[in-house]
Every structure is written in structure tokens, then in C-alpha cells.
Write a protein that holds these residues in place. Structure first.
Motif, PDB file in Angstrom:
ATOM      1  N   SER A  13       0.990  -0.966  -0.104  1.00 16.15           N
ATOM      2  CA  SER A  13       0.096   0.013  -0.053  1.00 16.15           C
ATOM      3  C   SER A  13       0.898   1.168   0.080  1.00 16.15           C
ATOM      4  CB  SER A  13      -0.939  -0.060   1.000  1.00 16.15           C
ATOM      5  OG  SER A  13      -0.251   0.197   2.327  1.00 16.15           O
ATOM      6  N   ALA A  14       1.866   1.239   0.657  1.00 14.56           N
ATOM      7  CA  ALA A  14       3.019   2.481   0.517  1.00 14.56           C
ATOM      8  C   ALA A  14       3.390   2.528  -0.929  1.00 14.56           C
ATOM      9  CB  ALA A  14       4.155   2.123   1.310  1.00 14.56           C
ATOM     10  N   ILE A  17       0.430   4.358  -2.606  1.00 15.75           N
ATOM     11  CA  ILE A  17       0.258   5.777  -2.058  1.00 15.75           C
ATOM     12  C   ILE A  17       1.599   6.654  -3.006  1.00 15.75           C
ATOM     13  CG2 ILE A  17       0.922   7.313  -0.453  1.00 15.75           C
ATOM     14  CD1 ILE A  17      -0.309   5.338   1.469  1.00 15.75           C
ATOM     15  N   THR A  20       0.708   7.230  -6.327  1.00 22.76           N
ATOM     16  CA  THR A  20      -0.255   8.279  -6.559  1.00 22.76           C
ATOM     17  C   THR A  20       0.364   9.808  -6.154  1.00 22.76           C
ATOM     18  OG1 THR A  20      -1.713   6.893  -5.195  1.00 22.76           O
ATOM     19  CG2 THR A  20      -2.776   9.075  -5.483  1.00 22.76           C
ATOM     20  N   THR A  21       1.311   9.778  -5.428  1.00 21.07           N
ATOM     21  CA  THR A  21       2.179  11.018  -5.119  1.00 21.07           C
ATOM     22  C   THR A  21       2.744  11.505  -6.206  1.00 21.07           C
ATOM     23  OG1 THR A  21       2.505   9.976  -3.046  1.00 21.07           O
ATOM     24  CG2 THR A  21       3.819  12.038  -3.555  1.00 21.07           C
ATOM     25  N   GLN A  35      -7.775  16.286  -0.657  1.00 22.53           N
ATOM     26  CA  GLN A  35      -8.318  15.896   0.799  1.00 22.53           C
ATOM     27  C   GLN A  35      -8.160  17.158   1.627  1.00 22.53           C
ATOM     28  OE1 GLN A  35      -5.627  12.454  -0.294  1.00 22.53           O
ATOM     29  NE2 GLN A  35      -6.118  12.175   1.819  1.00 22.53           N
ATOM     30  N   ARG A  38      -4.516  17.597   3.186  1.00 28.27           N
ATOM     31  CA  ARG A  38      -3.177  17.414   2.428  1.00 28.27           C
ATOM     32  C   ARG A  38      -2.719  18.780   2.188  1.00 28.27           C
ATOM     33  NH1 ARG A  38      -1.835  13.683  -2.571  1.00 28.27           N
ATOM     34  NH2 ARG A  38       0.509  13.975  -2.128  1.00 28.27           N
ATOM     35  N   GLU A  65       9.362  15.011   0.983  1.00 28.14           N
ATOM     36  CA  GLU A  65       9.149  13.491   0.872  1.00 28.14           C
ATOM     37  C   GLU A  65       9.403  12.745   2.182  1.00 28.14           C
ATOM     38  OE1 GLU A  65      11.193  11.700  -2.452  1.00 28.14           O
ATOM     39  OE2 GLU A  65      10.605  13.216  -3.799  1.00 28.14           O
ATOM     40  N   GLU A  68       4.943  14.061   6.745  1.00 24.50           N
ATOM     41  CA  GLU A  68       3.388  13.565   6.443  1.00 24.50           C
ATOM     42  C   GLU A  68       2.714  14.722   6.918  1.00 24.50           C
ATOM     43  OE1 GLU A  68       2.691   9.144   7.292  1.00 24.50           O
ATOM     44  OE2 GLU A  68       1.133  10.361   8.389  1.00 24.50           O
ATOM     45  N   GLY A  71      -1.991  12.837   6.899  1.00 20.43           N
ATOM     46  CA  GLY A  71      -1.856  11.463   6.652  1.00 20.43           C
ATOM     47  C   GLY A  71      -1.177  10.871   5.338  1.00 20.43           C
ATOM     48  N   THR A  72      -0.688  12.219   4.565  1.00 20.58           N
ATOM     49  CA  THR A  72       0.040  11.897   3.359  1.00 20.58           C
ATOM     50  C   THR A  72       1.132  12.583   3.264  1.00 20.58           C
ATOM     51  OG1 THR A  72      -1.776  13.104   2.111  1.00 20.58           O
ATOM     52  CG2 THR A  72      -1.831  10.762   1.615  1.00 20.58           C
ATOM     53  N   VAL A  73       2.029  12.296   2.158  1.00 16.95           N
ATOM     54  CA  VAL A  73       3.130  13.053   1.859  1.00 16.95           C
ATOM     55  C   VAL A  73       2.627  14.349   1.082  1.00 16.95           C
ATOM     56  CG1 VAL A  73       5.433  13.022   0.309  1.00 16.95           C
ATOM     57  CG2 VAL A  73       4.585  10.775   1.594  1.00 16.95           C
TER      58      VAL A  73
END
Ligand code: BGC
Ligand code: CA
Length: 360
Positions: A13-14, A17, A20-21, A35, A38, A65, A68, A71-73
């Protein structure tokens, strides 16, 4: 068994992600994908030919990079204004339309931020100006405007101190033995906060340290290595071996001066001592190779870190109180001298590519 299966899944899953990034990295992410918390950063800088800024932005991207937010980069989009304020104004609109929720702006014309400020205010997107400082009145136009940079005066004083130490230690520098140091200056862009202030403070510091100076000439070379080489060649043509000291407002121009001496085949003993400011990769290497005499570190990693932390705080609403603000809106990162004690460490850091950082 279970543990390792879970680990695998997490890695998978990483991977998704990260994929997507990579997609979002290209365009700030459009509105629907956004989001709530984000961090989508839109950067525009005055010119992609600027060595210091390219290195600073590489560090900025590498540090993001590792972060977080929500919840995301964070995602980041960088635009080159190619030296045109009008282009930069359009880029700001484009970045806002693309969904960026923080802007990092390195102004082309530091006296002309009003259009950008109006746009950002209209869409309620905060701006972190960096490296090219707007005047205080402009920064006060709206309460979501910030500046990340460094104190030009400090760098000039440090350059003067480094040069004074060297001149006291090495009598060969006063080549014609007239008790004065004949010098020339290579200056950055006219109107840039770092140009005149660095020169003034470097020269004043040398004088305060008791060094008698004689100014032969100065040339503006707009921070640029090739321009500096060209201007230096002209000055050498005029003054030949009389130049004993070159004060350059940044490393790229100091390197340009060295290029000129190499091109004209001047021997080591007929060259002046040369000082820069920045500690870019090439600047540090030139010091290690004893071509550049000294430089002052313009802490790009520190500035990038402040910018990343401030951007994150502006979007998440957390961590503002931990930032060392001056006058509420300024984050000023100290300069420091490059010395035989810290150069190896600085060079070591420089050699780590963002990829290697990530893997580590
Ligand atoms: C740096 C220069 C750079 C300039 C760009 C200065 O602070 O020392 O190397 O070209 O900023 O704005
Ligand atoms: Ca002399």
C-alpha cells in the motif's frame, strides 16, 4: 507468518501511495482529489538558471518527501518564471487553480508583489515568500504573508571577517607591498536585498579590522557565473596583476572570477584571493581544491526546512507556535562561515542525493 504478510501488505500500500504521489507531483492535484488537510505546495522561482535556488529547492523537495501532513506526503509543483514578473503572476493563478493550498514565491521583482498578493487573498491561499525579500509594507498587506530567508548583513560581515583573517595571516596577498589591499567587487542584481548590503558590510568589516583598502573597480554580474567571468576578464585586462582581492556577492560569481583567471592562464602567485557567499556544491569543492579562498554558508537546508514546516503548519493548523518567528512573519536562518573544521561535513551532506536520502 502473519507478521510478514502484514508487512508485505503495508509495503504494497505504501507503493500505491507513492505512485499516487508521483501523479499528484505533476500538477498540485485538482480540486476534486483534494483531501481536506493534505498539503499541496505551489512553488514559483525567478529563474531556473540560479544555482543556489536549484540546490535549495532540491533540498526542499527531499525534505517534503520525508514529511506527512494530513496522513499523506505533501505534493509540490515547481514553476520557473524565467525572469518575467508577468509570467510569475500567471503561474500563481495557475497554481491556485490547480488546487495548491500554500504558495512559495521567489519573486522576480521583489518590489512588485501586489498582483500576486491580491490573487492569493482573493482565493485565501497563504504565501511564503523566500530568498527575494518583499519590502515590509508589502508583507503587511495581508496577514497570511510570510518570509523565509537570511540576514544579508550577517553574510557580509562574515565574508569581511574571513577575508581579514586571511589577509592578516598571509602577507603575500599585498603583492605590491604598499600596505593596502587593492580589491574589486562582483555584485549581484541591482535592487536585490543581498547585493549592496553584502558588499557594504564586507568592506566595512575589513576596514574595522584595520585593513587599508583601495577599491579598483566593481561590476554587476547578476549572480551569474558566465557574466562574472566576462566582467572579471575585463577588469583583469585593465588592472592585470594589481588585483589582490575579489569580493563576490555569491559563489557562482566567485567561480566566474576563477574561470577568468584560469582562462587567462594566470599563475597561482599572480592571482588574488577570492571570497564568495553560499557554499554551493561547486563553491565548496573549489574551497577544498584551494581555488576559492573562503565562503559563508547560506543555509539552504535550513531555509528549506523552515519553509516546509511553515507550509505544513499553515495547512494543518498545528505547529505555528514552534517556529522561531521574528516580527511575527519572518523566519530568518543564520549564516555561518565555512571552515576547515566543517567543510568535510558540508561536502559529505552535499554528496547525498535525494534518492540516497530516501533509501536511507
Ligand atoms: C544567493 C545567490 C542567489 C540569489 C537569488 C542569494 O541569496 O546568495 O546565490 O543567486 O539569492 O535571489
Ligand atoms: Ca597592495
Amino acid at each position: 507468518m502473519k507478521g510478514s504478510a502484514m508487512k508485505k501488505k503495508r509495503i504494497l500500500s505504501a507503493g500505491i501511495i507513492l505512485g499516487t504521489t508521483a501523479l499528484l507531483l505533476s500538477a498540485c492535484g485538482n480540486q476534486q482529489q483534494n483531501q481536506e488537510n493534505r498539503l499541496y505546495i505551489g512553488v514559483t522561482y525567478y529563474n531556473q538558471s540560479d544555482t543556489f535556488l536549484n540546490e535549495m529547492l532540491d533540498s526542499f523537495k527531499a525534505q517534503l518527501e520525508e514529511m506527512e501532513v494530513g496522513g499523506t506526503v505533501p505534493a509540490v509543483t515547481v514553476r520557473d518564471a524565467a525572469g518575467l514578473q508577468k509570467t510569475q503572476n500567471d503561474q500563481v493563478k495557475e497554481l491556485i487553480d490547480a488546487g495548491c493550498n500554500v504558495l512559495c514565491v521567489n519573486l522576480v521583482d521583489r518590489a512588485d508583489p501586489s498582483d500576486i498578493i491580491d490573487l492569493a487573498r482573493e482565493y485565501d491561499v497563504p504565501i511564503i515568500f523566500f530568498n527575494r525579500e518583499p519590502v515590509a509594507e508589502d508583507l503587511m498587506q495581508w496577514d497570511r504573508l510570510y518570509y523565509v530567508g537570511a540576514d544579508a548583513k550577517q553574510s557580509g560581515v562574515m565574508q569581511g571577517e574571513l577575508a581579514a583573517d586571511e589577509i592578516w595571516e598571509n602577507e603575500q596577498i599585498d603583492r605590491n607591498k604598499d600596505g593596502k589591499i587593492q580589491y574589486v567587487v562582483l555584485e549581484g542584481e541591482a535592487g536585490h536585498q543581498d547585493s549592496v548590503i553584502r558588499t557594504e558590510n564586507s568592506v566595512n568589516t575589513l576596514q574595522q579590522k584595520g585593513i587599508a583598502l583601495e577599491k579598483l573597480s566593481y561590476e554587476i554580474a547578476n549572480w551569474n557565473r558566465a557574466q562574472a567571468e566576462n566582467r572579471m576578464e575585463q577588469m583583469i585586462g585593465q588592472y592585470q596583476t594589481s588585483i589582490e582581492l575579489v569580493l563576490a556577492n555569491n559563489d557562482d560569481m566567485a567561480l566566474g572570477a576563477i574561470d577568468a583567471y584560469e582562462k587567462l592562464n594566470y599563475s597561482e602567485t599572480s592571482r588574488p584571493v577570492i571570497f564568495g557567499i553560499d557554499g554551493t556544491d561547486d563553491g565548496l569543492k573549489a574551497i577544498r581544491d584551494s581555488k576559492l579562498t573562503g565562503t559563508v554558508y547560506n543555509d539552504k537546508e535550513g531555509q528549506a526546512e523552515m519553509m516546509a514546516k511553515l507550509a505544513a503548519a499553515l495547512v494543518s493548523g498545528e505547529g505555528m507556535e514552534d517556529l522561531p518567528f521574528e516580527n511575527d512573519r519572518y523566519l530568518m536562518v543564520p549564516y555561518f562561515k565555512v571552515t576547515p573544521q566543517n567543510i568535510e561535513e558540508l561536502l559529505g551532506e552535499e554528496n547525498i542525493s535525494p534518492e540516497a536520502n530516501e533509501r536511507g
